[in-house]
Design an enzyme around this catalytic site. Structure first.
Site, mmCIF file in Angstrom:
data_model
loop_
_atom_site.group_PDB
_atom_site.id
_atom_site.type_symbol
_atom_site.label_atom_id
_atom_site.label_comp_id
_atom_site.label_asym_id
_atom_site.label_seq_id
_atom_site.Cartn_x
_atom_site.Cartn_y
_atom_site.Cartn_z
ATOM 1 N N TRP A 109 0.828 -1.217 0.000
ATOM 2 C CA TRP A 109 0.000 0.000 0.000
ATOM 3 C C TRP A 109 0.855 1.257 0.000
ATOM 4 O O TRP A 109 0.533 2.247 -0.661
ATOM 5 C CB TRP A 109 -1.007 -0.026 1.150
ATOM 6 C CG TRP A 109 -1.948 -1.187 0.989
ATOM 7 C CD1 TRP A 109 -2.006 -2.313 1.757
ATOM 8 C CD2 TRP A 109 -2.907 -1.378 -0.063
ATOM 9 N NE1 TRP A 109 -2.947 -3.184 1.257
ATOM 10 C CE2 TRP A 109 -3.520 -2.639 0.141
ATOM 11 C CE3 TRP A 109 -3.311 -0.606 -1.150
ATOM 12 C CZ2 TRP A 109 -4.510 -3.147 -0.700
ATOM 13 C CZ3 TRP A 109 -4.299 -1.112 -1.998
ATOM 14 C CH2 TRP A 109 -4.887 -2.361 -1.775
ATOM 15 N N ASP A 180 -1.667 6.269 6.735
ATOM 16 C CA ASP A 180 -2.709 5.419 6.159
ATOM 17 C C ASP A 180 -3.055 4.372 7.213
ATOM 18 O O ASP A 180 -2.289 3.449 7.460
ATOM 19 C CB ASP A 180 -2.208 4.756 4.874
ATOM 20 C CG ASP A 180 -3.212 3.744 4.313
ATOM 21 O OD1 ASP A 180 -4.286 3.556 4.914
ATOM 22 O OD2 ASP A 180 -2.913 3.150 3.261
ATOM 23 N N LYS A 204 -12.129 -2.134 6.117
ATOM 24 C CA LYS A 204 -11.341 -3.162 6.776
ATOM 25 C C LYS A 204 -11.666 -3.214 8.272
ATOM 26 O O LYS A 204 -12.079 -4.233 8.784
ATOM 27 C CB LYS A 204 -9.855 -2.939 6.518
ATOM 28 C CG LYS A 204 -9.522 -3.195 5.040
ATOM 29 C CD LYS A 204 -8.129 -2.771 4.653
ATOM 30 C CE LYS A 204 -7.891 -2.914 3.162
ATOM 31 N NZ LYS A 204 -7.778 -4.317 2.705
#
Lengths: 370, 370
Positions: A109, A180, A204
């Site tokens: 990511w 993040d 998530k």
């Protein structure tokens, strides 16, 4: 009917969209056709209707209260997922400046975020764990961040690799720290005052797909240029209280219910952290006590509390593991297509019973097949 | 329980998010906690799970079939609403070209689209209805579009003003025609082959907030530069089959159910158009037969089939109208804050009984208060 439906449910270890509290799902079901007192479904209601505006503010206030967020920060509900944040962050905070942005790369990511940032300006990768196949996060002495950086960006929990920062990276006071937190938002208490911005796509650890929570220090709102596409400028959303355009009303509704569940049913983020450590402990203990049958990917000191990643001795055993696990009501355990192996995601809403059931299955499977 | 909940529902004339078919809401409710055969809620399921991928493809195929869309077009499911399309269109098709983009301005949404396009390149407003307070759409002889324009953009139905194009604007063959169909997508058959792109945020006529459908001719995918923020480049989404990042899974699920309802329960878009004309006829007839008590905003030849906008003789009567309407189970009739008056949105999912009930109420109210 409820009991029957719930019985059909398996323990779902999907990495995202991912498990939600059953009580939240049942509430959504019960209120779906007609929101009590509202004469229509939430899905059919104007986002400017007072009933929805109150729902949006309640969701914001629950998050503010759980994370103890001060008035120096705006809390925004946006669309486009983390992928759009990869671009919005440098578009607002890097484009048109003389600065460069510092990035720590500890997994897939972070790598994607860097690729988007490079389109907007100068990127300085201050630490890169690629050479060790993203199995760790750096220590403070492993990197340094120039004091004139536009910001320092990192991904707190890399879901695909299963590595997580045990605490914030070191960052000069002059540099806004940007996190993040898509896959571990609200998994434990966080000192937001250390950050310029923390963001999370909800699907998530915080709610359904379709909404991204952005917690941003208000001074940073002023940096993005009005020449940006309007949707991409944080300031527009902050000034309009997340109603610059129609927000994803359903996803915000569910997100607010999950935040209330964290507060009322779990008892807040300290209790959540305790439970998450217990759940992760069960799985990592099953790995460590398997005499090498299971091999964890992450170095022990930065193992993720959210995603346990490991491999079995060979592909055949891996397939057998997945198939027998599903027969035992343990599903969505296949590792990400880019790395393979097994990945057990045990986000906030995974009950301890689920982690225990998986740990027991792992131990039994290893002793039968090891 | 169902009957009771449905009884609590009013006829909801919200302009968006807006009324959905009750049968769709009931299906969503029944499948919410555990999707039949899936062992988890749709909300908890990976977007790469075959079950969801099938749901996404089914939604796409239903739309393709209803609108008879050929393989020359991609059908994409995006986030960010029409507001992000206002930027994505010129970012992909205008930025970096020597061309200018033609826009027809017939209301508030067209105006917003133009403001975003001006950030990306040269804009040529070929027709502007602002001087007449956006009460009409132009005829073919009122404007001309240069044959070298990057595209011609218009909004087919302006929800706030209640004006709608009875047919496509005239556009040179060399110029891609781009339509904002957010508030009337799938309200009648459409010859997609006349268009370069048709798009719609779903929350008015096609589903819940949080998803935007983009139907785009495949040659246009090649124009957008790879230097754009990744999320903004149409090609990325097309190549990844709307899974470039996590799509808004719930909104797509519901959108697919609405498309199936259009096919199976309504009988397709010709039947839908017939019904929509009947519903709108009821309301416009109530206006026209009120001896001037109600004054419609739009010129009769371009009255919207989706949003009937009108005023009463004074503000006091307007307030009384709204209050008594709500007492009669007719809600969300207040006009947009920017224009005032009354707005009755009668999208696809508003049953004819709802339009009839409003028309009857209007006639009775006029005769009592006129």
């Amino acid at each position: 009917m409820t009991a029957t439906v719930t019985d059909q449910r398996a323990y779902n270890f999907s990495a995202g969209p991912a498990v939600l509290p059953v009580s939240v799902l049942e509430e959504v079901r019960d209120e779906l056709v007609c929101l009590p007192g509202a004469r229509s479904s939430l899905l059919e209601m104007s986002h400017r209707d007072k009933v929805f505006v109150d729902i949006l503010h309640d969701a914001e206030n629950s998050i503010r209260s759980l994370l103890n967020i001060s008035d120096d920060y705006s809390v925004l509900f946006l669309q486009g997922g983390a992928a759009l944040q990869f671009s919005m962050i440098p578009a607002n905070l890097l484009r048109g400046t003389e600065k460069s942005a510092a990035y720590i790369q500890t997994g897939t990511w972070g790598k994607k975020a860097i690729a988007e940032a490079k389109k907007e300006g100068a990127v300085n990768i201050v630490y890169d764990a690629a050479d060790s196949n993203f199995n760790h996060v750096p220590s403070a002495e492993d990197y340094s961040v120039p004091a004139d950086s536009a910001y320092l960006y990192y991904c707190n929990n890399e879901t695909i690799q299963g590595v997580q920062f045990p605490s914030e990276p070191v960052c000069p006071d002059s540099v806004p720290l940007i996190c993040d937190a898509s896959s571990d938002f609200m998994h434990r208490p966080l000192d937001i005052s250390k950050y310029g911005m923390v963001y999370a796509c909800a699907q998530k650890n915080a709610g359904p797909a379709g909404v991204t929570v952005v917690v941003i220090r208000k001074d940073l709102l002023e940096i993005g240029s009005a020449s940006l596409p309007g949707y991409l400028q944080y300031k527009n959303h902050a000034e309009a209280d997340s109603e610059w355009n129609t927000p994803p009303t359903f996803a915000i509704w569910v997100l607010g219910k999950v935040a209330r569940w964290l507060t009322n049913d779990i008892g807040g983020l300290e209790a959540m952290e305790k439970l998450n450590r217990e759940k992760a402990g069960l799985l990592y203990n099953a790995i460590d006590s398997s005499n090498g049958f299971y091999t964890g990917h992450a170095k022990p000191e930065c193992r993720s509390l959210m995603n346990a990643t490991f491999v079995l001795p060979n592909d055949d055993l891996q397939s057998k593991f997945l198939s027998e696990a599903a027969d035992n009501g343990l599903v969505a355990l296949k590792g990400h297509r880019s790395v393979g192996g097994i990945r057990a995601s045990i986000y906030n809403a995974m009950p301890k019973e689920g982690a225990q059931a998986l740990a027991d299955f792992m131990t039994a499977f290893a002793s039968k097949n090891g």
